[in-house]
Design a protein around this motif. Structure first.
Motif, PDB file in Angstrom:
ATOM      1  N   VAL B 348       0.854  -1.192   0.000  1.00  0.00           N
ATOM      2  CA  VAL B 348       0.000   0.000   0.000  1.00  0.00           C
ATOM      3  C   VAL B 348       0.886   1.236   0.000  1.00  0.00           C
ATOM      4  O   VAL B 348       2.007   1.197   0.511  1.00  0.00           O
ATOM      5  CB  VAL B 348      -0.967   0.032   1.223  1.00  0.00           C
ATOM      6  N   PRO B 349       0.409   2.339  -0.580  1.00  0.00           N
ATOM      7  CA  PRO B 349       1.221   3.550  -0.629  1.00  0.00           C
ATOM      8  C   PRO B 349       1.640   3.993   0.777  1.00  0.00           C
ATOM      9  O   PRO B 349       0.831   3.965   1.703  1.00  0.00           O
ATOM     10  CB  PRO B 349       0.280   4.586  -1.258  1.00  0.00           C
ATOM     11  N   ALA B 350       2.892   4.394   0.926  1.00  0.00           N
ATOM     12  CA  ALA B 350       3.391   4.803   2.234  1.00  0.00           C
ATOM     13  C   ALA B 350       3.176   6.289   2.437  1.00  0.00           C
ATOM     14  O   ALA B 350       3.298   7.078   1.507  1.00  0.00           O
ATOM     15  CB  ALA B 350       4.869   4.470   2.339  1.00  0.00           C
ATOM     16  N   ASP B 351       2.848   6.673   3.666  1.00  0.00           N
ATOM     17  CA  ASP B 351       2.650   8.082   3.956  1.00  0.00           C
ATOM     18  C   ASP B 351       3.282   8.490   5.286  1.00  0.00           C
ATOM     19  O   ASP B 351       2.884   9.456   5.904  1.00  0.00           O
ATOM     20  CB  ASP B 351       1.149   8.414   3.947  1.00  0.00           C
ATOM     21  N   ASP B 352       4.263   7.704   5.747  1.00  0.00           N
ATOM     22  CA  ASP B 352       4.938   8.028   6.997  1.00  0.00           C
ATOM     23  C   ASP B 352       6.208   7.187   7.064  1.00  0.00           C
ATOM     24  O   ASP B 352       6.330   6.184   6.363  1.00  0.00           O
ATOM     25  CB  ASP B 352       4.026   7.705   8.192  1.00  0.00           C
ATOM     26  N   PHE B 353       7.163   7.612   7.899  1.00  0.00           N
ATOM     27  CA  PHE B 353       8.334   6.775   8.121  1.00  0.00           C
ATOM     28  C   PHE B 353       8.067   5.710   9.177  1.00  0.00           C
ATOM     29  O   PHE B 353       8.854   4.810   9.383  1.00  0.00           O
ATOM     30  CB  PHE B 353       9.543   7.617   8.565  1.00  0.00           C
ATOM     31  N   ILE B 354       6.959   5.915   9.913  1.00  0.00           N
ATOM     32  CA  ILE B 354       6.606   4.968  10.955  1.00  0.00           C
ATOM     33  C   ILE B 354       5.504   4.070  10.404  1.00  0.00           C
ATOM     34  O   ILE B 354       4.533   4.554   9.823  1.00  0.00           O
ATOM     35  CB  ILE B 354       6.130   5.706  12.222  1.00  0.00           C
ATOM     36  N   SER B 355       5.660   2.778  10.548  1.00  0.00           N
ATOM     37  CA  SER B 355       4.709   1.845   9.951  1.00  0.00           C
ATOM     38  C   SER B 355       3.366   1.853  10.677  1.00  0.00           C
ATOM     39  O   SER B 355       3.311   2.076  11.885  1.00  0.00           O
ATOM     40  CB  SER B 355       5.298   0.434   9.992  1.00  0.00           C
ATOM     41  N   PRO B 356       2.295   1.592   9.949  1.00  0.00           N
ATOM     42  CA  PRO B 356       0.967   1.543  10.572  1.00  0.00           C
ATOM     43  C   PRO B 356       0.849   0.453  11.648  1.00  0.00           C
ATOM     44  O   PRO B 356      -0.123   0.453  12.394  1.00  0.00           O
ATOM     45  CB  PRO B 356       0.023   1.225   9.408  1.00  0.00           C
ATOM     46  N   VAL B 357       1.789  -0.453  11.731  1.00  0.00           N
ATOM     47  CA  VAL B 357       1.638  -1.522  12.726  1.00  0.00           C
ATOM     48  C   VAL B 357       2.134  -1.109  14.107  1.00  0.00           C
ATOM     49  O   VAL B 357       1.973  -1.856  15.061  1.00  0.00           O
ATOM     50  CB  VAL B 357       2.337  -2.841  12.306  1.00  0.00           C
ATOM     51  N   VAL B 358       2.768   0.048  14.229  1.00  0.00           N
ATOM     52  CA  VAL B 358       3.195   0.451  15.572  1.00  0.00           C
ATOM     53  C   VAL B 358       2.453   1.698  16.022  1.00  0.00           C
ATOM     54  O   VAL B 358       2.003   2.503  15.206  1.00  0.00           O
ATOM     55  CB  VAL B 358       4.717   0.718  15.667  1.00  0.00           C
ATOM     56  N   ALA B 359       2.339   1.820  17.336  1.00  0.00           N
ATOM     57  CA  ALA B 359       1.731   3.021  17.903  1.00  0.00           C
ATOM     58  C   ALA B 359       2.622   4.198  17.541  1.00  0.00           C
ATOM     59  O   ALA B 359       3.837   4.108  17.628  1.00  0.00           O
ATOM     60  CB  ALA B 359       1.623   2.879  19.416  1.00  0.00           C
ATOM     61  N   GLY B 360       2.007   5.313  17.117  1.00  0.00           N
ATOM     62  CA  GLY B 360       2.811   6.465  16.743  1.00  0.00           C
ATOM     63  C   GLY B 360       2.700   6.778  15.265  1.00  0.00           C
ATOM     64  O   GLY B 360       3.067   7.861  14.822  1.00  0.00           O
ATOM     65  N   TYR B 361       2.150   5.831  14.498  1.00  0.00           N
ATOM     66  CA  TYR B 361       1.938   6.084  13.070  1.00  0.00           C
ATOM     67  C   TYR B 361       0.823   7.094  12.902  1.00  0.00           C
ATOM     68  O   TYR B 361      -0.176   7.071  13.614  1.00  0.00           O
ATOM     69  CB  TYR B 361       1.568   4.770  12.369  1.00  0.00           C
ATOM     70  N   ARG B 362       1.013   8.034  11.986  1.00  0.00           N
ATOM     71  CA  ARG B 362      -0.040   8.997  11.702  1.00  0.00           C
ATOM     72  C   ARG B 362      -0.362   8.928  10.222  1.00  0.00           C
ATOM     73  O   ARG B 362       0.523   9.113   9.381  1.00  0.00           O
ATOM     74  CB  ARG B 362       0.427  10.414  12.055  1.00  0.00           C
ATOM     75  N   GLN B 363      -1.612   8.696   9.916  1.00  0.00           N
ATOM     76  CA  GLN B 363      -1.997   8.619   8.521  1.00  0.00           C
ATOM     77  C   GLN B 363      -1.753   9.956   7.834  1.00  0.00           C
ATOM     78  O   GLN B 363      -2.110  11.001   8.359  1.00  0.00           O
ATOM     79  CB  GLN B 363      -3.481   8.244   8.415  1.00  0.00           C
ATOM     80  N   GLY B 364      -1.081   9.909   6.697  1.00  0.00           N
ATOM     81  CA  GLY B 364      -0.835  11.129   5.946  1.00  0.00           C
ATOM     82  C   GLY B 364       0.212  12.039   6.546  1.00  0.00           C
ATOM     83  O   GLY B 364       0.294  13.218   6.203  1.00  0.00           O
TER      84      GLY B 364
END
Lengths: 313, 548
Positions: B348-364
Motif C-alpha cells: 500500500v502507498p506509504a505516507d509516513d516513516f513509521i509503519s501503521p503496525v506500531v503506535a505512533g503512526y499517523r496517517q498522511g
C-alpha cells in the motif's frame, strides 16, 4: 569380468575428482558473499563473519579449500552448512525420496515409452503411428514447469474440490507411494517421448533384419518372433537410454520436487544454491556424479546379458 | 555359457542393489525420517511455514518461519494488543522511575512444559546466553542497550571479559532488575520479541551452555508443546499439541502442525485442496483470485516493512543533496498505481516513516511530499534546478524482484519531471550497502526496513540517527538526535511517542529517504478453521484459532 568392474571403478576416481573440483570452483566463484546471504539484507556482524571465515577456510585459496574438502570427504565427512547443520543430516532420507521419485518416473517411462514405441513400430505408417508421433512431439514441447502445475491444479486441486476425491495428493509425501504418482509422471514426460521414438526406430530396424524374416518364414508364432527375436535384440539402445536417464532424472528432479514439495535432493539443491549453502551443493553433486557413474557401469554390464557377443575381459 | 550369463545377471542385480542402497544416503536412519515426514496429527490445524533457518531456540531466531513456531511454544513478558501497544503476559509489572533501571515482576502460575515454574532466573539465564557474542546467536544485537553488553561483545579478536550481563540482577524468584546503558522509555515494547523469551533450567547443560538437542525438542512455556522432536533439514512437519496446563487457559484446538513448503504456489494449491489450513503470506500471483475464492477467509493487513528510495544526502550527487529535488521526486511517484499494478495489491502507498503496525503512526504524516502531483513536482524540480543536474541513478539489487517497481518509478520521473533516469541493477544488495559505506555510491538506491521491535524509535534511530547502525543516507541532525533522546528518556510510552513524532516530522521534511510503500500481509485460511488473526510480527494468534 571382475577386473573389468574394478578398472571401471578406478576410472571413476579421476572423473569424480574432476567433476567435484569443477563444481567446487563454480559454486565458490558465484558472485556474492555466502555469509551475506545468512544475514539477508542486513549487514553481517563482522566478528561473526570473521569466525565463520576461519571455520570454513574461506580466506584460503580455492585449491587449498578443495584439499580440505577432499580430505573430509575421504574420511566420510560431508562438512557442515553455514547454518550449522551437518550436510549428512540433510542427506538423510532425501536421496530416498528422490530415488523413489526417479524410479516411479523410470517405471512410467519404461511402460508407456516402450509400450507406445512398440505399438507405433508395429503400426508403422498407419494413423496410430502418426498419432503417437504427434503425441510425443507434444510431450517434449511442454516444459516440466507447465505440465507440473497444470496436472497439480487439475488432478490435485480441482478434482478434490469438485468430487472430494484426493486421488493425487497436491504436495508432500504424506500419502506414501500415491504421493509419487503425479510428480513421477511429470518428471517422466519428456523422457517418455524420447524412449517412444527410440523404441519405435530400434524395433523397426530389427524387424527388417534377415533372422526375423527367417523366423516368420519358419512359421514361428508372431508373439515369439516379437518377444524373443525382435524385441530383445533392439533392447540395447533402450537400456542405455534408461540407465543414463536414471542419473538425469535424479539430477533433474529440481523443478518437479519444488512444485510438489517433495523433500528430496532436487528441492534441497535448489534451496542450497539459493541460500548459498555451498557445502551442500558440492556434496549433493558429488553423490549425483557417483550415482551416474554406477548407473552407467550397470548399463554396460547389462549389455552382456542382452547380447552374448559382448564380452568383458 | 548359461552359467556365466547367470553369474552376470546376479552381479548386475547386486550392483543395482548397491546403487539403490547408496542412494539412500545413510540408510539406517532414513526410514524413521520418512515416517515422520508422512505423519503429523490427525485433526491438527495445519499452518504453512518456510523451513526455519536454525533450531528452535528463541534467541537464535530472527526470521518469521522459526518465530511462528516459537510463538506457539513460548510466551514472553509482554505481548501486543490491537492498538499495537504492549500488555503484560508473564510480567506482573515492568516499572522504572528513570527509564534506565527497570524492575520486572512476574506473575504466579506460569509453568514450563516439564512442570517447573517460570522464575526470574530463567529470563536472566536466557538473556545472558543470547547476549554472549561467543554463542553467535542471531538475536544477539537486541541486547545491545543493556549494561554489560560491550564486555560480552568486545569485537573481533578480543576475548569477552565477562560471561553475564552486568545489568541483569535476580532479586527473588519473581523479580529481576535490568540496568540499561541509556534511558529508554520504549524498553517494555521490545520485550515481546522472540529473542527475549525465557529458557528453562532444562535447556542448559551447565551454566551458559545450551543442551545440544534442546533446539530440536524444546521445553517451552506456551500454549502448545512440541509433540515429537523436529529434525531440521529432514522433517517436513513440526508437530505440536496443546499444553493442558497453560495458565491463560487451554488453546481452542488440540494440535497444530507446521508444514514446511519451499514454494508458496504449491502451498497455496494445498490450501485450496483442503490439505492446509492457514497461510499468512500468499504468492503474489494468487492474490487477485484469492480475494474472490476465499471471501471472508482472506486476510489483508499491514505488516511492519516499508520500502524506500534513499539518497546519500552528504556524499551523493547534486540531486541527492538537494531536499527540494528529493521532494519533487517523491511527488512525481505514482504510489497508488505502482502498489496496485506492479505489486498487484500486495503493498500500500506509504505516507509516513513509521509503519501503521506500531503506535505512533499517523496517517498522511508525509503530507504533500507523498501525494502524487506531477504538475507541482515538475515546477519544484525546475525551480530547484533539477533539470540542469546530472541524471538520476536508482540502484537496486537484481536478485530480489525489484526491477519492476524501480522501472515504474523511473518512468514516473521521466514522464513527470522530464528527468534523465537510469535504473542501475547490481548483483547483491550488500554491494550497494558497501559502496554507500565507502561513500562511493552517489546515486539514489532502493532500501527497505522491517522493524526489530514495535516502537516508532526503531524506524527512526537506526536509519536516520547519527551513527545509526543502518544509516546509509548519511543524514545527520542534532535536533533529530535530541528529539529521539528526549523520547527515550520520557517517563511514559505515550509521552515518548510525542517526541518520536516530532523527530519523524523532521525527516519527513528533509526526506533522506522517500517512503514508497508499506508491505502487507495477505493471508487466507481454509473452511476448517475460524477466528484467524495475525499480529504485527506476522505471527498467527494460534491460541485463539478455532475449528470451524
Amino acid at each position: 569380468m571382475g577386473r573389468y568392474v574394478l578398472r571401471r571403478l578406478l576410472q571413476a576416481i579421476p572423473v569424480l575428482l574432476g567433476t567435484t573440483f569443477l563444481i567446487f570452483a563454480i559454486v565458490y566463484a558465484l558472485p556474492g558473499d555466502p555469509l551475506q546471504a545468512l544475514a539477508g539484507e542486513k549487514r553481517v556482524d563482522p566478528v561473526f563473519a570473521a569466525a565463520m571465515r576461519e571455520q570454513f577456510h574461506l580466506n584460503e585459496p580455492l585449491i587449498v579449500r578443495y584439499g580440505y574438502y577432499i580430505r573430509d570427504i575421504v574420511s566420510g565427512n560431508f562438512g557442515t552448512t553455514f547454518r550449522g547443520l551437518p550436510v549428512s543430516t540433510i542427506f538423510e532420507g532425501k536421496f530416498q525420496v528422490t530415488f523413489k521419485l526417479a524410479m516411479t518416473a523410470l517405471i512410467f517411462e519404461a511402460i508407456i515409452g516402450v509400450g507406445l514405441g512398440l505399438w507405433a513400430a508395429l503400426r508403422r505408417g498407419k494413423w496410430e503411428d502418426k498419432a503417437i508421433l504427434a503425441f510425443t512431439l507434444l510431450l517434449v514441447s511442454i516444459p516440466t514447469l507447465v505440465s507440473g502445475f497444470v496436472l497439480q491444479l487439475v488432478l490435485g486441486v480441482k478434482l478434490k474440490q469438485s468430487t472430494g476425491l484426493a486421488l493425487f495428493p497436491v504436495a508432500g509425501v504424506g500419502d506414501g507411494m500415491r504421493s509419487y504418482l503425479l510428480p513421477g509422471f511429470v518428471l517422466a514426460t519428456v523422457s517418455i517421448a524420447y524412449l517412444t521414438r527410440l523404441t519405435r526406430t530400434s524395433l523397426m530396424e530389427t524387424l527388417r533384419a534377415d533372422y526375423v524374416r527367417t523366423a516368420i518364414a519358419k512359421g514361428m508364432p508372431r508373439r515369439r518372433v516379437l518377444g524373443r527375436h525382435a524385441l530383445r535384440n533392439s533392447l540395447i539402445p533402450m537400456v542405455t537410454y534408461l540407465g543414463a536417464d536414471l542419473g538425469t532424472l535424479m539430477g533433474g528432479a529440481v523443478i518437479t520436487e519444488t512444485i510438489f514439495n517433495l523433500p528430496g535432493i532436487g528441492q534441497q539443491l535448489f534451496q542450497s544454491v539459493y541460500l548459498r549453502e555451498n557445502p551442500v551443493v558440492v556434496g549433493i553433486v558429488t553423490v549425483l556424479v557417483l550415482i551416474y557413474i554406477v548407473a552407467n557401469l550397470v548399463v554396460d554390464l547389462l549389455y552382456a546379458v542382452l547380447d552374448p557377443r559382448i564380452r568383458y575381459e | 555359457m548359461r552359467v556365466t550369463k547367470g553369474a552376470q545377471i546376479v552381479t548386475a542385480t547386486a550392483l543395482l542393489a548397491l546403487a539403490v542402497a547408496a542412494c539412500g544416503g545413510s540408510g539406517d536412519t532414513s526410514s524413521s525420517s520418512s515416517g515422520t515426514a508422512a505423519a503429523g496429527n490427525a485433526g491438527a490445524v495445519r499452518v504453512e511455514i518456510a523451513e526455519p533457518q536454525h533450531d528452535l531456540i528463541p534467541g537464535n531466531t530472527t526470521e518469521t518461519a522459526g518465530a511462528e513456531v516459537l510463538n506457539a511454544l513460548f510466551v514472553g513478558l509482554v505481548d501486543y494488543d490491537a492498538e499495537k501497544k504492549p500488555y503484560n503476559r508473564i510480567a506482573e509489572s515492568i516499572e522504572s522511575t528513570d527509564s534506565t533501571t527497570w524492575t520486572v515482576k512476574l506473575k504466579d502460575g506460569y509453568k514450563w512444559h516439564n512442570g517447573e515454574p517460570v522464575v526470574a532466573q530463567n529470563f536472566v539465564d536466557s538473556w545472558n546466553y543470547t547476549a554472549n557474542g561467543a554463542n553467535a546467536q542471531e538475536g544477539n544485537y537486541f541486547f545491545g542497550s543493556i549494561a554489560g553488553y560491550d564486555e560480552l561483545n568486545p569485537g573481533e579478536g578480543k576475548t569477552p571479559s565477562a560471561t553475564t550481563l552486568s545489568g541483569l540482577k535476580v532479586v527473588d524468584d519473581k523479580t529481576f532488575t535490568v540496568q540499561l546503558k541509556n534511558p529508554f522509555s520504549g524498553f517494555p515494547t521490545m520485550l515481546g520479541y522472540t529473542a527475549f523469551s525465557p529458557l528453562p533450567k532444562a535447556a542448559f547443560e551447565s551454566e551458559g551452555k545450551l543442551k545440544a538437542d534442546f533446539g530440536s525438542n524444546p521445553v517451552g512455556n506456551g500454549p502448545f508443546k512440541i509433540a515429537k522432536p523436529w529434525k531440521r533439514g529432514t522433517d517436513q512437519t513440526i508437530s505440536t499439541v496443546r499444553n493442558e496446563e497453560f495458565k491463560e487457559g487451554k488453546a481452542k484446538v488440540d494440535a497444530v502442525d507446521f508444514k514446511i513448503y519451499t514454494d508458496l504456489a504449491t502451498a497455496f494449491n494445498d490450501l485450496r485442496a483442503g490439505n492446509l489450513d492457514i497461510m499468512d503470506q500468499l504468492p503474489p500471483e494468487a492474490i487477485a483470485t484469492a480475494k474472490q475464492e476465499f471471501g471472508d477467509r482472506y486476510i489483508e493487513q499491514p505488516s511492519s516493512g516499508i520500502g524506500y528510495i534513499g539518497f546519500p544526502v552528504e556524499s551523493g550527487a547534486d540531486y541527492a543533496k538537494n531536499a527540494d529535488i528529493r521532494k519533487a521526486i517523491s511527488m512525481a511517484i505514482d504510489r497508488k498505481t505502482i502498489t496496485e499494478t506492479v505489486f498487484s495489491g500486495t503493498r500500500v502507498p506509504a505516507d509516513d516513516f513509521i509503519s501503521p503496525v506500531v503506535a505512533g503512526y499517523r496517517q498522511g504524516a508525509c503530507g504533500e511530499a507523498c501525494t502524487y502531483d506531477p504538475a507541482k513536482a515538475k515546477a519544484l524540480f525546475q525551480q530547484a534546478g533539477g533539470d540542469k543536474m546530472s541524471e538520476v541513478v536508482i540502484g537496486y539489487n537484481g536478485d530480489g524482484g525489484h526491477k519492476e517497481w524501480i522501472e515504474a518509478i523511473a518512468n514516473n520521473l521521466r514522464t513527470n519531471l522530464g528527468a534523465k533516469v537510469t535504473p542501475k541493477p547490481v548483483e547483491k544488495f550488500a554491494t550497494i550497502l558497501d559502496d554507500l559505506g565507502a561513500k562511493k555510491w552517489t546515486g539514489s538506491f532502493r532500501m527497505a526496513w522491517i522493524m526489530d521491535y514495535p516502537s516508532p524509535e526503531n524506524y527512526l534511530r537506526p536509519q536516520f540517527g547519527s551513527g545509526g547502525s543502518s544509516n546509509y543516507s548519511g543524514f545527520k541532525s542534532k535536533e533529530f538526535d535530541d528529539l529521539l533522546t528526549k523520547g527515550d528518556a520520557a517517563k511514559t510510552l505515550d509521552e515518548g511517542v510525542k517526541y518520536y513524532q516530532q523527530a519523524d516530522d523532521l525527516v519527513l521534511k528533509e526526506l533522506p529517504y522517500i517512503p514508497v510503500y508499506f508491505y502487507q500481509t495477505n493471508g487466507a485460511y481454509s473452511q476448517h478453521v475460524k477466528n484467524v488473526k495475525i499480529d504485527p510480527f506476522e505471527r498467527i494468534d494460534l491460541f485463539n484459532v478455532e475449528k470451524a
